[in-house]
Design an enzyme around this catalytic site. Structure first.
Site, PDB file in Angstrom:
ATOM      1  CE  LYS A 135      -4.013   1.613   2.557  1.00  0.00           C
ATOM      2  NZ  LYS A 135      -4.762   2.135   1.424  1.00  0.00           N
TER       3      LYS A 135
HETATM    4  N1  PMP Z   1      -7.843  -1.431  -2.309  1.00  0.00           N
HETATM    5  C1  PMP Z   1      -7.166  -0.275  -2.228  1.00  0.00           C
HETATM    6  C2  PMP Z   1      -6.367   0.176  -3.394  1.00  0.00           C
HETATM    7  C3  PMP Z   1      -7.222   0.504  -1.060  1.00  0.00           C
HETATM    8  O1  PMP Z   1      -6.541   1.650  -0.977  1.00  0.00           O
HETATM    9  C4  PMP Z   1      -8.015   0.061   0.016  1.00  0.00           C
HETATM   10  C5  PMP Z   1      -8.111   0.889   1.260  1.00  0.00           C
HETATM   11  N2  PMP Z   1      -7.047   0.606   2.145  1.00  0.00           N
HETATM   12  C6  PMP Z   1      -8.700  -1.161  -0.104  1.00  0.00           C
HETATM   13  C7  PMP Z   1      -8.607  -1.867  -1.277  1.00  0.00           C
HETATM   14  C8  PMP Z   1      -9.490  -1.705   1.036  1.00  0.00           C
HETATM   15  O2  PMP Z   1      -8.632  -2.184   2.038  1.00  0.00           O
HETATM   16  P1  PMP Z   1      -9.007  -2.083   3.575  1.00  0.00           P
HETATM   17  O3  PMP Z   1     -10.250  -2.874   3.774  1.00  0.00           O
HETATM   18  O4  PMP Z   1      -7.845  -2.687   4.282  1.00  0.00           O
HETATM   19  O5  PMP Z   1      -9.192  -0.653   3.882  1.00  0.00           O
END
Ligand code: PMP
Length: 290
Positions: A149
Site C-alpha cells: 500500500k
Molecule cells: N484497495 C485499495 C487500493 C485501497 O486503498 C483500500 C483501502 N485501504 C482497499 C482496497 C481496502 O482495504 P481495507 O479494507 O484494508 O481498507
C-alpha cells in the site's frame, strides 16, 4: 484533526515535512488508513503487519519497529479523543538527494493523522454506488505488487477522477488481462445465488482488511464464499455487488457503466454482511483500546 509528527502531537498548520522527502518527490513510502470504532483502533495489528510487509518489500526500515508505530497510532487516537474516527499512518522514505536512488535517505519519516470519518452520502449508502469501468488498468504484481500500500496512488486518483467526471461515484478497475482487480480504494465482491466471490489479490487488488473481515463473517454466517478471478460480466450478471474498505465499510453497488445490477437496490446478502460488519466492529476483540 490531530497529527503526530517528529515525536509530538500538533495541529494541521504546525505539521511540516521536507520538500526533499522522497515520499513527496516519488511517492516513495507506505501508508495505512485505519478506523476508530467505539474507542478502539480496528484491527490495528493487522494494519501494522500490512504496513510492515510493504515497508520491507520497499526496503524501508521502520524506525523503532512496529511496536513504536503501534504506540504512535494509540497516542494520536488518544489525542484526537473521540470514539469514532479515521487514522492515516504514513512512513516515507525520508529526506534524500534529488533522484530516485533511495540510498541517501537514511531517516524514514513517520506521520500519523487522526480525523473525522468522511463517508459516502447517506443516500448513496442506502441506494448503492454507481460505478464506471476505468479506462486505465490496475498494474499487476509484475509491475507494482498490489500488496504494497504505497504512497503512489495515481492509478487510483485518475480512476476516481474519471468516475467523478462521468457523474459516477467510483471506478471499477480491471487488470491488464481485463479481469476485475478492485475499485479505486476498495475491494469488490459479487453475489450470485446467495454465494459471494471476490478476486484473489494476485488479480491486482489490495489484501483488504475489510475484505478479510467480510470473508470471515460470511463463513460464520454460513454464506458460501470464494476467491476467484472475475470478469466485468460477472459484475453485470451478479444479483448483488458490494465494495469493502476501511472508508466505505460494506457498501452496495447499484450500477456499472449505467447498467443496473440485480434489482438496482441493496440486496439481502449485502445487507446481512453490512449488518454483521457493523456489529463486529464494536466487539471488544476487533480492535485495540486507546
Ligand atoms: N484497495 C485499495 C487500493 C485501497 O486503498 C483500500 C483501502 N485501504 C482497499 C482496497 C481496502 O482495504 P481495507 O479494507 O484494508 O481498507
Amino acid at each position: 484533526m490531530k497529527i503526530w509528527i517528529d515525536g509530538r502531537i500538533v495541529s494541521p498548520d504546525e505539521a511540516r515535512i521536507s520538500v526533499l522527502d522522497h515520499g513527496l518527490l516519488y511517492g516513495d513510502g507506505v501508508f495505512e488508513g485505519i478506523r476508530l470504532y467505539g474507542r478502539r483502533v480496528f484491527r490495528l495489528d493487522d494494519h501494522l503487519a500490512r504496513l510492515a510487509h510493504g515497508a520491507s518489500i520497499l526496503g524501508i526500515a521502520l524506525p523503532g519497529g512496529v511496536e513504536r508505530l503501534r504506540e504512535i497510532v494509540l497516542e494520536t487516537a488518544r489525542a484526537f479523543g473521540r470514539d469514532e474516527g479515521y487514522v492515516r499512518l504514513l512512513v516515507t522514505r525520508g529526506v534524500g538527494a534529488l533522484g530516485v536512488d533511495p540510498t541517501s535517505c537514511s531517516d524514514p519519516a513517520i506521520v500519523c493523522i487522526a480525523d473525522e470519518v468522511r463517508l459516502f452520502a447517506a443516500d448513496k449508502l442506502a441506494t448503492g454506488l454507481d460505478l464506471v469501468t476505468a479506462s486505465g488498468r490496475r498494474p499487476g504484481p509484475d509491475v507494482l505488487d498490489p500488496r504494497v500500500k504505497s504512497l503512489n496512488y495515481l492509478n487510483s486518483v485518475l480512476a476516481k477522477q474519471e468516475a467523478r467526471r462521468q457523474g459516477a461515484d467510483d471506478a471499477l478497475l480491471l487488470n491488464a488481462q481485463g479481469h476485475v482487480a478492485e475499485a479505486s480504494v476498495a475491494n469488490v465482491f459479487v453475489v450470485r445465488r446467495g454465494a459471494i466471490a471476490t478476486p484473489p489479490p494476485t488479480d491486482g487488488g489490495l489484501e483488504g482488511i475489510t475484505r478479510d473481515t467480510v470473508l470471515k463473517l460470511a463463513a460464520a454466517a454460513g454464506i458460501p464464499a470464494s476467491e476467484r478471478t472475475l470478469g466485468r460480466a460477472d459484475v453485470l450478471m451478479a444479483d448483488e455487488v458490494f465494495l469493502t474498505g476501511t472508508g466505505a465499510r460494506v457498501v452496495p453497488v447499484r450500477s456499472l457503466d449505467g447498467r443496473l445490477i440485480g434489482k438496482g437496490t441493496a440486496g439481502p446478502v449485502t445487507e446481512r454482511l453490512a449488518a454483521a460488519f457493523s456489529r463486529f466492529v464494536l466487539e471488544p476483540g476487533s480492535g485495540v483500546a486507546y
